[in-house]
Design a protein around this motif. Structure first.
Motif, PDB file in Angstrom:
ATOM      1  N   LEU A  27       0.819  -1.489   0.321  1.00 22.77           N
ATOM      2  CA  LEU A  27       0.017  -0.008   0.263  1.00 22.77           C
ATOM      3  C   LEU A  27       0.590   0.888   0.459  1.00 22.77           C
ATOM      4  O   LEU A  27       1.954   1.091   0.235  1.00 22.77           O
ATOM      5  N   THR A  28       0.172   2.084  -0.605  1.00 24.28           N
ATOM      6  CA  THR A  28       1.361   3.633  -0.567  1.00 24.28           C
ATOM      7  C   THR A  28       0.615   4.610   0.306  1.00 24.28           C
ATOM      8  O   THR A  28      -0.478   3.691   1.109  1.00 24.28           O
ATOM      9  N   ILE A  29       1.396   5.495   0.803  1.00 19.88           N
ATOM     10  CA  ILE A  29       0.756   6.141   1.897  1.00 19.88           C
ATOM     11  C   ILE A  29      -0.760   6.711   1.795  1.00 19.88           C
ATOM     12  O   ILE A  29      -1.411   6.981   2.776  1.00 19.88           O
ATOM     13  N   GLU A  30      -0.745   7.628   0.324  1.00 19.33           N
ATOM     14  CA  GLU A  30      -2.119   7.583   0.016  1.00 19.33           C
ATOM     15  C   GLU A  30      -2.911   6.488   0.066  1.00 19.33           C
ATOM     16  O   GLU A  30      -4.390   7.003  -0.092  1.00 19.33           O
ATOM     17  N   ASP A  31      -2.955   5.596   0.137  1.00 20.30           N
ATOM     18  CA  ASP A  31      -3.522   3.904  -0.319  1.00 20.30           C
ATOM     19  C   ASP A  31      -4.430   4.180   1.323  1.00 20.30           C
ATOM     20  O   ASP A  31      -5.461   3.313   1.650  1.00 20.30           O
ATOM     21  N   VAL A  32      -3.591   4.150   2.423  1.00 19.95           N
ATOM     22  CA  VAL A  32      -3.916   4.500   3.652  1.00 19.95           C
ATOM     23  C   VAL A  32      -4.324   5.828   3.958  1.00 19.95           C
ATOM     24  O   VAL A  32      -5.496   5.084   4.393  1.00 19.95           O
ATOM     25  N   GLU A  34      -6.140   6.584   2.161  1.00 25.83           N
ATOM     26  CA  GLU A  34      -8.759   6.630   1.389  1.00 25.83           C
ATOM     27  C   GLU A  34      -8.708   6.110   2.473  1.00 25.83           C
ATOM     28  O   GLU A  34      -9.746   5.718   3.276  1.00 25.83           O
ATOM     29  N   ARG A  35      -7.929   4.592   2.421  1.00 25.92           N
ATOM     30  CA  ARG A  35      -8.843   3.110   3.551  1.00 25.92           C
ATOM     31  C   ARG A  35      -8.855   3.581   4.711  1.00 25.92           C
ATOM     32  O   ARG A  35     -10.079   3.779   5.611  1.00 25.92           O
ATOM     33  N   LEU A  36      -8.412   4.778   5.809  1.00 26.03           N
ATOM     34  CA  LEU A  36      -8.350   5.158   7.326  1.00 26.03           C
ATOM     35  C   LEU A  36      -8.950   6.751   6.715  1.00 26.03           C
ATOM     36  O   LEU A  36      -9.173   7.246   7.921  1.00 26.03           O
ATOM     37  N   GLU A  37      -9.800   7.017   6.345  1.00 24.39           N
ATOM     38  CA  GLU A  37     -10.297   8.084   6.139  1.00 24.39           C
ATOM     39  C   GLU A  37      -9.021   9.614   6.468  1.00 24.39           C
ATOM     40  O   GLU A  37     -10.273  10.690   7.068  1.00 24.39           O
ATOM     41  N   CYS A  38      -8.654   9.778   5.606  1.00 24.94           N
ATOM     42  CA  CYS A  38      -7.575  10.653   6.491  1.00 24.94           C
ATOM     43  C   CYS A  38      -6.876  11.343   5.658  1.00 24.94           C
ATOM     44  O   CYS A  38      -6.192  10.409   4.181  1.00 24.94           O
ATOM     45  N   ILE A  43      -0.229  10.131   7.362  1.00 21.72           N
ATOM     46  CA  ILE A  43       0.714   8.573   7.591  1.00 21.72           C
ATOM     47  C   ILE A  43       1.421   8.766   7.421  1.00 21.72           C
ATOM     48  O   ILE A  43       2.694   8.359   8.229  1.00 21.72           O
ATOM     49  N   SER A  44       2.184  10.375   6.510  1.00 22.35           N
ATOM     50  CA  SER A  44       3.613  10.646   6.392  1.00 22.35           C
ATOM     51  C   SER A  44       4.371  11.075   8.128  1.00 22.35           C
ATOM     52  O   SER A  44       5.629  10.811   8.259  1.00 22.35           O
ATOM     53  N   ARG A  45       3.703  11.865   8.448  1.00 23.21           N
ATOM     54  CA  ARG A  45       3.853  12.056   9.815  1.00 23.21           C
ATOM     55  C   ARG A  45       4.839  12.151  10.638  1.00 23.21           C
ATOM     56  O   ARG A  45       5.009  10.853  11.629  1.00 23.21           O
TER      57      ARG A  45
END
Length: 282
Positions: A27-32, A34-38, A43-45
Motif C-alpha cells: 500500500l502507498t501512503i495515499e492508499d492508507v 483513503e482507507r482510514l479516511e484521513c 500517515i507520512s508524519r
C-alpha cells in the motif's frame, strides 16, 4: 528509566515497523489515507516520527495492513509505552527532546567538536560562560535549567553500565578562552580527569594536523545495544536539528569519524597537549 526503554526509542521502533508493514502490504501512503479516511500527510508524519501516534492509529493502520493479531497487540502496547512522559520532557522548551532521549538510550556516542568542548564533558562554569556569550538574552532561570539538564545528561557517564563516549576535539576548543583563563583552567582540568576514565576516549586533533575531513561540521553518531535499533547521526544547526538514519548516510559519517580519530593524537599525546595548554594559562 533503563537504557533502551525510553519513550523516544520505543517511538522510533514503532514508526519504523509501521512503515515496514505498510510497504510489505503493497500500500502507498495515499492508499492508507483513503482507507482510514484521513490525509496522506498524517500517515507520512506518523511514519517519519514528526507527530505522535495513538494506540488507535496503530490498530487502524495494522488492520488495513492485515497484520497478524499478535503483532497488532504488540505494537499497540508499544504505542502506549511510546506516549509515556520522560524526565527530559520538562526541558522541551530549551532542548530537542528527541536528541536527549536518543542519547539517554544510546550505548555509545561518537562525537566531533571543532570549536567548543562537547556538552557531556563541560564543567558548570564553562557551560554558564558559553550560554552567556552564545545566548546573551537568556534569563537567569533559563540558564539554571540548562545547567540542570546538562548535569542530568552527564550522569549517563556514571550509570551502570555507563555510556561510552568517544569525543574527538580540535585543539581550537582547548585554546578558545570561553569565560576567561580561570574558567578554561577549570575546564581543562576536568578534561584531564575525565580522560582517565575507561568509558571515555578524548583524542585531540592538533593544529599541526592541518586541514582535515569535517573540520567545520560538528556531528554526533549514536549507537544502541539492541541490533534492531539502527545507528543515527545528529546534526545541529542554528535553525533546527537534523537526524540521518539511512544506512548509506550513517556509514559516511562513521567513516568520517574514523578518519578524524586517525588524524587525532593518541591518548598519551592528547593528555599531554591538554596539560600543556593548561599550564600556559597559569
Amino acid at each position: 528509566m533503563s537504557r533502551g526503554e525510553s519513550p523516544t526509542l520505543r517511538k522510533r521502533r514503532l514508526v519504523s515497523e509501521l512503515r515496514r508493514l505498510r510497504e510489505a502490504s503493497g500500500l502507498t501512503i495515499e492508499d492508507v489515507g483513503e482507507r482510514l479516511e484521513c490525509s496522506a500527510s498524517k500517515i507520512s508524519r506518523i511514519e517519519t516520527g514528526r507527530v505522535g501516534v495513538t494506540p488507535r492509529d496503530v490498530r487502524d493502520m495494522l488492520t488495513a495492513y492485515d497484520a497478524d493479531p499478535a503483532l497488532l497487540d504488540e505494537l499497540v502496547q508499544l504505542a502506549r509505552q511510546a506516549r509515556r512522559k520522560a524526565w527530559w520532557d520538562a526541558f522541551g522548551d530549551i532542548a530537542p527532546g528527541k536528541y536527549v532521549g536518543l542519547e539517554a538510550d544510546a550505548e555509545r556516542v561518537r562525537t566531533y567538536q571543532g570549536l567548543m568542548v562537547p556538552g557531556l564533558l563541560q564543567c558548570e562554569s564553562y557551560t554558564r560562560a558559553l550560554i552567556a556569550d552564545v545566548s546573551p538574552g537568556s534569563s537567569a532561570s533559563e540558564v539554571d535549567r540548562r545547567i540542570e539538564l546538562r548535569r542530568a545528561r552527564q550522569a549517563l557517564l556514571d550509570e551502570d553500565p555507563p555510556l561510552r563516549l568517544h569525543a574527538v576535539v580540535d585543539e581550537a576548543a582547548l585554546r578558545r578562552l570561553v569565560g576567561g583563563p580561570a574558567v578554561m583552567a577549570e575546564q581543562l582540568a576536568k578534561l584531564s580527569e575525565m580522560g582517565e576514565r575507561e568509558n571515555l576516549t578524548i583524542p585531540v586533533i592538533p593544529f599541526t594536523a592541518g586541514a582535515y575531513s569535517a573540520m567545520d561540521s560538528p556531528f554526533v553518531l549514536l549507537s544502541f545495544s539492541d541490533e534492531q535499533d539502527r545507528d543515527v547521526v545528529y546534526l545541529e544547526t542554528t535553525r533546527n536539528e537534523v537526524y540521518l538514519e539511512q544506512a548509506s548516510e550513517v556509514l559516511r559519517y562513521a567513516e568520517m569519524f574514523s578518519r578524524l580519530a586517525t588524524a587525532a593524537l593518541d591518548a598519551g599525546e592528547s593528555a599531554a597537549l591538554v596539560g600543556r595548554v593548561a599550564r600556559e594559562l597559569s
